[in-house]
Design a protein around this motif. Structure first.
Motif, PDB file in Angstrom:
ATOM      1  N   VAL A 140       2.341 -58.325 -29.563  1.00  0.00           N
ATOM      2  CA  VAL A 140       1.959 -57.211 -29.097  1.00  0.00           C
ATOM      3  C   VAL A 140       0.215 -57.055 -28.929  1.00  0.00           C
ATOM      4  N   VAL A 172       4.245 -51.236 -29.300  1.00  0.00           N
ATOM      5  CA  VAL A 172       3.132 -51.196 -28.259  1.00  0.00           C
ATOM      6  C   VAL A 172       2.492 -49.722 -28.223  1.00  0.00           C
ATOM      7  N   LEU A 204       4.616 -58.931 -22.224  1.00  0.00           N
ATOM      8  CA  LEU A 204       5.593 -59.301 -23.370  1.00  0.00           C
ATOM      9  C   LEU A 204       6.874 -59.481 -23.090  1.00  0.00           C
ATOM     10  N   VAL A 220       9.976 -52.855 -29.831  1.00  0.00           N
ATOM     11  CA  VAL A 220       8.767 -53.390 -29.091  1.00  0.00           C
ATOM     12  C   VAL A 220       7.983 -52.288 -28.463  1.00  0.00           C
TER      13      VAL A 220
END
Length: 147
Positions: free
Chosen positions: A103, A142, A125, A138
């Protein structure tokens, strides 16, 4: 060996071993792959099959959460066993630390400044984490690094 061939071989092995849970999970994967192929009118390659398995993994995780909230320990255990079978067919899952590193690189690469640039970061990503990490994790990383 392709993922499709591996699924077929593992299904035969599960039949021989009379491993009903594993057999059921593999049949579920094969059925979901076949349905997607029919919908899209094409034969899925390994990455397409991995996407199908990743969506099934996501469903299992959500089911585990919901059954846990409802106090259904028996169903939680069944879903967790199915989840472990499904994870065998995906690449190694990334740890939180590895995701944070990816990230940070994606933020630098995309030039993201704040929360409004989350889409830019996710676009960079997605190819790197598909099938290797839980999308919610994820997304949370972020948001945490951009926010």
């Amino acid at each position: 060996m392709s993922l499709r061939d591996r699924l077929n071989d593992e299904m035969k092995d599960a039949m021989r071993a009379k491993d009903d849970l594993r057999l059921s999970a593999i049949r579920l994967v094969r059925s979901a792959v076949k349905n997607k192929e029919i919908d899209q009118k094409l034969v899925l390659d390994d990455s397409g099959i991995q996407e199908v398995i990743a969506s099934l993994v996501k469903q299992r995780r959500e089911s585990i959460r919901m059954f846990g909230e409802a106090g259904r320990v028996d169903l939680v255990e069944k879903e967790e066993r199915e989840l472990s079978v499904l994870l065998d067919f995906l690449p190694r899952q990334l740890s939180r630390e590895e995701i944070v590193t990816l990230v940070e690189k994606a933020i630098a690469e995309s030039g993201a400044q704040g929360g409004k640039d989350m889409g830019k970061v996710m676009k960079v990503l997605k190819p790197q984490v598909t099938g290797c990490a839980d999308g919610k994790l994820v997304s949370d990383v972020v948001k945490g690094l951009l926010g």
